[in-house]
Scaffold this active site. Structure first.
Site, short mmCIF file in Angstrom:
data_model
loop_
_atom_site.label_atom_id
_atom_site.label_comp_id
_atom_site.label_asym_id
_atom_site.label_seq_id
_atom_site.Cartn_x
_atom_site.Cartn_y
_atom_site.Cartn_z
N LEU A 41 10.55 6.74 -6.06
CA LEU A 41 10.88 6.41 -4.68
C LEU A 41 10.03 7.28 -3.76
CD1 LEU A 41 14.81 6.15 -4.66
CD2 LEU A 41 13.16 4.27 -4.67
N ASP A 42 9.54 6.69 -2.67
CA ASP A 42 8.77 7.46 -1.71
C ASP A 42 9.60 8.60 -1.14
OD1 ASP A 42 6.79 5.59 -2.07
OD2 ASP A 42 7.22 4.50 -0.21
N TYR A 43 8.91 9.58 -0.61
CA TYR A 43 9.55 10.73 0.06
C TYR A 43 10.56 10.27 1.11
CZ TYR A 43 9.84 14.66 3.39
OH TYR A 43 10.27 15.64 4.24
N THR B 47 12.00 7.27 1.42
CA THR B 47 12.93 6.25 0.97
C THR B 47 14.12 6.89 0.26
OG1 THR B 47 11.08 4.72 0.64
CG2 THR B 47 13.17 4.15 -0.41
N ARG C 298 6.79 -1.50 2.15
CA ARG C 298 6.38 -1.05 3.49
C ARG C 298 5.16 -1.81 3.99
NH1 ARG C 298 6.23 5.37 2.59
NH2 ARG C 298 5.75 5.38 4.84
#
Length: 272
Positions: free
Chosen positions: A58-60, A62, A174
């Site tokens: 998971l992105d930072y 998210t 995104r």
């Protein structure tokens, strides 16, 4: 900031990752990581005494469901399911603008943005032949989207979407949202550093279905946005298309995106 454990067994640990937190870090002094809060700081390394295996990322910015395997055997089994695309991941997102479609398939290829290749390594959805010619490492990407509710955030039009990534490209949700003209609320990076007012990026991994034969997982978090006063006090609903705020309602709308088509809805295909 605490990291909530959603599920734990001998083989898996599933947590609810907060927004604006790293999964792990090579910096031993970095404390803003999932691994720091749930295990040893070096647990993401194979040399650790108690290694953890992140079977997804998971992105930072998210938040949401993050699955971790406790051993190599189940890491491999989970990894194969992701490779075969037999897992199901569902995200809640709040995007800028009122979305015109009800259900959409977004199938723009995703690659590294050449203008950021030496800096932030941003990704780009390829919506034109010109972009395709310039972009590097482009790969097929597919996202399904369902419009849940429209409203206003600080008097600006926004839409709540259910997103299901069929593929798993970096920053896919995104860049796909931006490509169809509806950047995720609070996405500082993909808004060209313009969307800096919201306190977070409104993308949350709400449910993960991982059909491991020996230990099938179906893990879901509570709805994260409307229970947050920082968001709810700035929100005004315009139209509810599908109920989604309870866990049962959320599972019901997930089934809509599990179908190959839906009769009687306003459908849109985005593809170059």
């Amino acid at each position: 900031m605490a990291v909530e454990k959603l599920y734990e067994s001998d083989n898996f640990l599933v947590v609810n990752k907060p927004c604006d937190m790293y999964i792990n870090s090579e910096d031993k002094n970095e404390k803003n990581t999932v691994t720091y809060h749930i295990a040893k700081p070096d647990s993401h390394l194979s040399s650790s005494m108690f290694p953890l295996h992140f079977v997804q990322r998971l992105d930072y910015a998210t938040s949401g469901v993050l699955c971790i395997a406790k051993n190599k055997l189940f890491a491999a089994r989970a990894g194969k399911l992701f490779e075969k695309r037999v897992t199901n991941k569902f995200y809640l997102a709040v995007v800028r603008g009122h979305v015109a479609f009800e259900v959409a398939d977004i199938e723009f290829k995703v690659g590294v943005d050449p203008s950021t290749a030496d800096s932030s390594h941003q990704m780009l959805a390829l919506t034109s032949s010109e972009a395709l010619a310039k972009c590097t490492q482009s790969r097929h990407a597919h996202t399904r989207a369902l419009r849940l509710e429209t409203g206003y955030y600080e008097d600006n039009p926004v839409t709540v979407l259910l997103l299901k990534p069929i593929t798993g490209r970096r920053h896919q949700l995104r860049v796909h949202c931006r490509a169809v003209g509806h950047t995720i609320l609070g996405d500082y990076t993909y808004s060209g550093k313009a969307d800096s007012t919201p306190h977070r990026m409104f993308l949350h991994a709400t449910r993960l279905v991982l059909p491991v034969h020996e230990e099938p997982l179906d893990i879901q978090t509570n709805e994260p946005f409307f229970t947050d006063p920082k968001f709810s006090t700035k929100w005004k609903s315009a139209k509810v298309y599908y109920k989604f705020r309870s866990k049962d309602d959320f599972k019901a709308v997930c089934e809509i995106l599990n179908r190959s088509y839906v009769i009687g809805v306003q459908y849109k295909m985005f593809k170059m």
